[in-house]
Design a protein around this motif. Sequence first.
Motif, PDB file in Angstrom:
ATOM      1  N   ARG A   7       0.867  -1.179   0.000  1.00 10.40           N
ATOM      2  CA  ARG A   7       0.000   0.000   0.000  1.00 10.40           C
ATOM      3  C   ARG A   7       0.903   1.228   0.000  1.00 10.40           C
ATOM      4  N   PRO A   8       0.377   2.413  -0.257  1.00  8.38           N
ATOM      5  CA  PRO A   8       1.243   3.598  -0.284  1.00  8.38           C
ATOM      6  C   PRO A   8       2.084   3.793   0.971  1.00  8.38           C
ATOM      7  N   THR A   9       1.597   3.331   2.117  1.00  5.32           N
ATOM      8  CA  THR A   9       2.351   3.511   3.368  1.00  5.32           C
ATOM      9  C   THR A   9       2.755   2.182   4.015  1.00  5.32           C
ATOM     10  N   LEU A  10       2.650   1.077   3.273  1.00  3.85           N
ATOM     11  CA  LEU A  10       2.908  -0.246   3.845  1.00  3.85           C
ATOM     12  C   LEU A  10       3.866  -1.028   2.955  1.00  3.85           C
ATOM     13  N   TRP A  11       4.996  -1.476   3.553  1.00  2.00           N
ATOM     14  CA  TRP A  11       6.001  -2.259   2.842  1.00  2.00           C
ATOM     15  C   TRP A  11       6.194  -3.605   3.531  1.00  2.00           C
ATOM     16  N   ILE A  12       6.532  -4.615   2.729  1.00  2.00           N
ATOM     17  CA  ILE A  12       6.960  -5.900   3.256  1.00  2.00           C
ATOM     18  C   ILE A  12       8.353  -6.187   2.716  1.00  2.00           C
ATOM     19  N   ASP A  13       9.258  -6.609   3.604  1.00  2.00           N
ATOM     20  CA  ASP A  13      10.634  -6.955   3.240  1.00  2.00           C
ATOM     21  C   ASP A  13      10.915  -8.377   3.702  1.00  2.00           C
ATOM     22  N   ALA A  14      11.750  -9.074   2.955  1.00  2.00           N
ATOM     23  CA  ALA A  14      12.129 -10.440   3.324  1.00  2.00           C
ATOM     24  C   ALA A  14      13.611 -10.647   3.041  1.00  2.00           C
ATOM     25  N   GLY A  15      14.293 -11.315   3.976  1.00  2.00           N
ATOM     26  CA  GLY A  15      15.713 -11.593   3.809  1.00  2.00           C
ATOM     27  C   GLY A  15      16.467 -11.362   5.098  1.00  2.00           C
ATOM     28  N   VAL A  16      17.685 -10.889   4.980  1.00  2.00           N
ATOM     29  CA  VAL A  16      18.533 -10.538   6.123  1.00  2.00           C
ATOM     30  C   VAL A  16      18.620  -9.026   6.177  1.00  2.00           C
ATOM     31  N   PHE A  17      18.329  -8.444   7.342  1.00  2.00           N
ATOM     32  CA  PHE A  17      18.326  -6.993   7.465  1.00  2.00           C
ATOM     33  C   PHE A  17      18.685  -6.591   8.894  1.00  2.00           C
ATOM     34  N   PHE A  18      18.940  -5.288   9.081  1.00  2.00           N
ATOM     35  CA  PHE A  18      19.289  -4.783  10.405  1.00  2.00           C
ATOM     36  C   PHE A  18      18.125  -4.987  11.375  1.00  2.00           C
ATOM     37  N   ALA A  19      18.465  -5.272  12.628  1.00  2.00           N
ATOM     38  CA  ALA A  19      17.459  -5.477  13.668  1.00  2.00           C
ATOM     39  C   ALA A  19      16.840  -4.137  14.079  1.00  2.00           C
ATOM     40  N   PRO A  20      15.613  -4.166  14.604  1.00  2.00           N
ATOM     41  CA  PRO A  20      14.911  -2.914  14.938  1.00  2.00           C
ATOM     42  C   PRO A  20      15.154  -2.437  16.366  1.00  2.00           C
ATOM     43  N   PHE A  21      16.364  -2.670  16.891  1.00  2.00           N
ATOM     44  CA  PHE A  21      16.638  -2.345  18.285  1.00  2.00           C
ATOM     45  C   PHE A  21      17.727  -1.289  18.395  1.00  2.00           C
ATOM     46  N   GLY A  22      17.634  -0.485  19.433  1.00  2.00           N
ATOM     47  CA  GLY A  22      18.735   0.377  19.818  1.00  2.00           C
ATOM     48  C   GLY A  22      18.790   1.729  19.153  1.00  2.00           C
ATOM     49  N   ALA A  23      19.609   2.593  19.757  1.00  2.00           N
ATOM     50  CA  ALA A  23      19.852   3.936  19.238  1.00  2.00           C
ATOM     51  C   ALA A  23      21.230   4.048  18.606  1.00  2.00           C
ATOM     52  N   GLU A  24      21.997   2.947  18.609  1.00  2.00           N
ATOM     53  CA  GLU A  24      23.343   2.941  18.034  1.00  2.00           C
ATOM     54  C   GLU A  24      23.380   1.997  16.835  1.00  2.00           C
ATOM     55  N   SER A  43      17.096 -12.380  10.439  1.00  2.00           N
ATOM     56  CA  SER A  43      16.675 -12.986   9.181  1.00  2.00           C
ATOM     57  C   SER A  43      15.201 -13.352   9.277  1.00  2.00           C
ATOM     58  N   GLY A  44      14.405 -12.865   8.322  1.00  2.00           N
ATOM     59  CA  GLY A  44      12.974 -13.144   8.361  1.00  2.00           C
ATOM     60  C   GLY A  44      12.185 -12.236   7.450  1.00  2.00           C
ATOM     61  N   VAL A  45      11.007 -11.832   7.946  1.00  2.00           N
ATOM     62  CA  VAL A  45      10.083 -10.984   7.199  1.00  2.00           C
ATOM     63  C   VAL A  45       9.662  -9.829   8.100  1.00  2.00           C
ATOM     64  N   ARG A  46       9.534  -8.636   7.518  1.00  2.00           N
ATOM     65  CA  ARG A  46       9.089  -7.491   8.311  1.00  2.00           C
ATOM     66  C   ARG A  46       8.059  -6.679   7.536  1.00  2.00           C
ATOM     67  N   LEU A  47       7.140  -6.103   8.284  1.00  2.00           N
ATOM     68  CA  LEU A  47       6.172  -5.145   7.756  1.00  2.00           C
ATOM     69  C   LEU A  47       6.493  -3.777   8.334  1.00  2.00           C
ATOM     70  N   SER A  48       6.534  -2.763   7.478  1.00  2.00           N
ATOM     71  CA  SER A  48       6.771  -1.380   7.911  1.00  2.00           C
ATOM     72  C   SER A  48       5.591  -0.532   7.471  1.00  2.00           C
ATOM     73  N   TRP A  49       4.962   0.128   8.442  1.00  2.00           N
ATOM     74  CA  TRP A  49       3.747   0.911   8.161  1.00  2.00           C
ATOM     75  C   TRP A  49       3.935   2.326   8.663  1.00  2.00           C
ATOM     76  N   GLN A  50       3.853   3.287   7.760  1.00  2.00           N
ATOM     77  CA  GLN A  50       3.851   4.696   8.128  1.00  2.00           C
ATOM     78  C   GLN A  50       2.418   5.066   8.446  1.00  2.00           C
ATOM     79  N   ALA A  51       2.007   4.821   9.682  1.00  2.00           N
ATOM     80  CA  ALA A  51       0.604   4.985  10.070  1.00  2.00           C
ATOM     81  C   ALA A  51       0.146   6.422   9.930  1.00  2.00           C
ATOM     82  N   ARG A  52       1.029   7.345  10.235  1.00  2.00           N
ATOM     83  CA  ARG A  52       0.786   8.778  10.051  1.00  2.00           C
ATOM     84  C   ARG A  52       2.159   9.432   9.946  1.00  2.00           C
ATOM     85  N   PRO A  53       2.245  10.691   9.539  1.00  2.00           N
ATOM     86  CA  PRO A  53       3.567  11.295   9.375  1.00  2.00           C
ATOM     87  C   PRO A  53       4.448  11.220  10.612  1.00  2.00           C
ATOM     88  N   SER A  54       3.841  11.209  11.785  1.00  2.00           N
ATOM     89  CA  SER A  54       4.617  11.207  13.025  1.00  2.00           C
ATOM     90  C   SER A  54       4.771   9.818  13.647  1.00  2.00           C
TER      91      SER A  54
END
Length: 365
Positions: free
Chosen positions: A125-142, A166-177
């Motif tokens: 969707r315009p604000t929804l992506w699905i990614d699959a493979g190996v990618f950076f983890a969604p943790f931390g500020a560093e 390693s896996g699948v992720r969904l990223s949703w820009q629910a609103r600009p903020s």
Amino acid sequence: MIPLLLSALLVADSARAVSRDTVRADTAVTVRFGAFVDGYLAWDSHRPRSLDRAFTTTAARHSEFNINLAFVDATLSGRRLRGRFAAQFGTAVQANYAAEPRVGSNSGPEVSRFVQEAYVGYQLRPTLWIDAGVFFAPFGAENWISRDNPVYTRSLIADNSPYYESGVRLSWQARPSLQLQAHVINGWQNISETNQSKAVALRADWTPSTHLTLTYDTFLGNEQPDSVASRLRQFHEGIVKITLDARTSIAATLDVGIQPRGASSGNAGWRGYAILLRRELTDRVGLGARLEGYSDPEQVIVSTGTGTGLRTTGGSLTADVRLHPRALWRTEWRQLRDRSAVFPSGVGDRVRGNAVAVSSLALTF
């Protein structure tokens, strides 16, 4: 009649041309190639005999000119498609991927450690992506890439939570903020599986103003092999980032984790924090500082090789000089101290404190 037919043909041809242009715009992609190399020299206060520095992934060797992290990458971007492939090497890679599981013949760190990211994404969707493979983890500020952090070395909480998955992720820009992520992954920083279970990770980033970002992320998963009883690992993290002005920023991170003890009743826990300050003195010179603490008394995450786990506090100070828009020289002093003697010394015993001085030159291509 003939003029009407000609007009109809012209309209139809124009419609086909518009359709072709729309398809081209929808499927057109661009590929950008890049590279990065971070060379360093570190001096550990204990002069380890093996030259391997303990409890770190950054500047992991003592008194040795070496490569901390180097990679080449190709990033693909389009209207409905995206992806990245990055191949890497360096002592940080060796240290971070040393625990990559080995189950079966086609498993282990020998190949996995060279893959920084390898994923493909599709826009649902315009604000929804699905990614699959190996990618950076969604943790931390560093970040895994040293040039992107306020301080050259990474904190104990960063080094002891996942950098990759390693896996699948969904990223949703629910609103600009508000951005939300949901991940289904193999486990706690592993490409090769350790069991038949899958883990879940979630992240939410809320930016109520241009000066403030609030983040919450979590991990839930069983990290035990199938031969033993399941233990649900829970990890929770909160991050506050504040931009004080155009040259000054501060970030604070708090981690808490628990996991059942197994044969004993109850849960074992670990926790940690990091406070990072960044100040750009001029367009070419900057300073970074960090205060940190990490406590894992029952060695759920960090094995010290002693009867006690890490219960460490410390501080770091980094000075940066931008020699060129693509060249960054960083110098840091880091001091850590534990409640017990857990840091290996060069004479064979263990001591409570550790210090390191490191200088790095990084190039971005």
